[in-house]
Design an enzyme around this catalytic site. Sequence first.
Site, short mmCIF file in Angstrom:
data_model
loop_
_atom_site.label_atom_id
_atom_site.label_comp_id
_atom_site.label_asym_id
_atom_site.label_seq_id
_atom_site.Cartn_x
_atom_site.Cartn_y
_atom_site.Cartn_z
CB SER A 1 -7.30 5.68 -3.51
OG SER A 1 -6.41 4.78 -2.62
CG ASP B 1 -6.66 3.30 1.11
OD1 ASP B 1 -7.31 2.46 1.48
OD2 ASP B 1 -6.23 3.53 0.05
CG ASP C 1 -9.80 2.72 -2.25
OD1 ASP C 1 -8.87 2.74 -1.46
OD2 ASP C 1 -9.69 2.45 -3.35
CG ASP D 1 -7.26 -0.06 -2.27
OD1 ASP D 1 -6.93 0.91 -1.49
OD2 ASP D 1 -6.96 0.12 -3.71
#
EC number: 5.4.2.10
Length: 443
Positions: free
Chosen positions: A101, A240, A242, A244
Amino acid sequence: MKKKYFGTDGIRGKVGASLITPEFTLKLGWAAGRVLAKSGSKKVLIGKDPRISGYMLEAALEAGLAAAGLRPVLMGPMPTPAVAYLTQTFRATAGIVISASHNPYYDNGIKFFSDQGTKLSEEIELEIEAEIDKELKCVDSSELGKAYRIEDAAGRYIEFCKSTFPSKYNLNGLKVVVDCANGATYHIAPLVISELGADVIAMGVEPDGLNINLNCGATSMQAISERVVKENADFGIAFDGDGDRVMMVDHTGYVLDGDELLYIIARDKLRSGTLKGGAVGTKMSNLGLEQSLKTLGIPFERSDVGDRHVMELMIKNNWCIGAENSGHIICSDHLSTGDGIVSGLQVISAMQSSRMKLYELRQGIKKYPQILLNLGFDNKIDPLQDNDVLAEAKRIETLLGDKGRVLLRKSGTEPVFRIMVEADESEKVVRGYAKSIADKVKV
């Protein structure tokens, strides 16, 4: 039962240490395959962010799943919510994301989605952990899985994202800065925004495996804030690593966090008559969000920190929106997990329907100064059990009364103690309160 390997959001750590090794990842793939093979399809989708270690971990997962008789479906770099969505559309038994992430490139992690695109239940995670501790045994050669790759996964997800934006609106004539954090949205988010009609200025779209989240993206907003002002753009949107999380920037360079974006989405749904119930935040959500929503007559409840807990409370209340102030925003009428691109589009839709700029929409929420301190701590001494820390926190809580809050918690993914203080006071005063608690922590 306490989990041995899984944390609050899958398994995460430093590459080459802890659990993020080829050996453990292969065993994890096999163990997960053993559990997941008990139901439905044998397809398991695998997506990843562009960090360098993802290739190594992808190969290990592929081998482990195949050894358990499942068919790994490789999608390459793909946002976390895209994996959740495509797992459902491909009728796969599960989806796996290789990502850490918002963390730096030297960390990585692995998390799973069910066939419904939701986080795995803790019961399933415990089943997988039990298999990890067993001896690895391959299925018979005739039953081994065979991996294959989906070439059009990104295109499918782009069309899904655009489908969540009302067809009566477009972004013609708007200049938008898009920061992809050199992460999983680099080849997707700019196309989504530009295909809706905007003139896109893209940042963070040259991943080299090492520069993910490096001075860019939703966790480092200075660059996009400055770029929006420099380019005289209408607004900016940042994700960000990833994909999400989402943060946005108005034309003045002001950064809107998850609390403000949740307020804008909730207000728009209220105006359009599509709001179901209320909105879910977390213990970290600003007190100003709660009060601003209540002024509109919108119920608000807090969950524990983590998008899993946000979603659980949304389901319990039968509500359709929830968010963390970090930018995880869930619009469950579109997808059952946080999706940065889709959530950003809901904010842009609110701009279109109200014919207001982002700057104007954010005026409805008055946030209290909130100070968050992150401290490394001595593992031998739990700050949440330290009488000195607790006594000082209690003193400040009593002082603030109903004009502020104190929240102490430990990170679920790293050895960090978080102190949050917010109050209807100056930022300097609030920072002083937080520091007085921090001074009691033994580091």
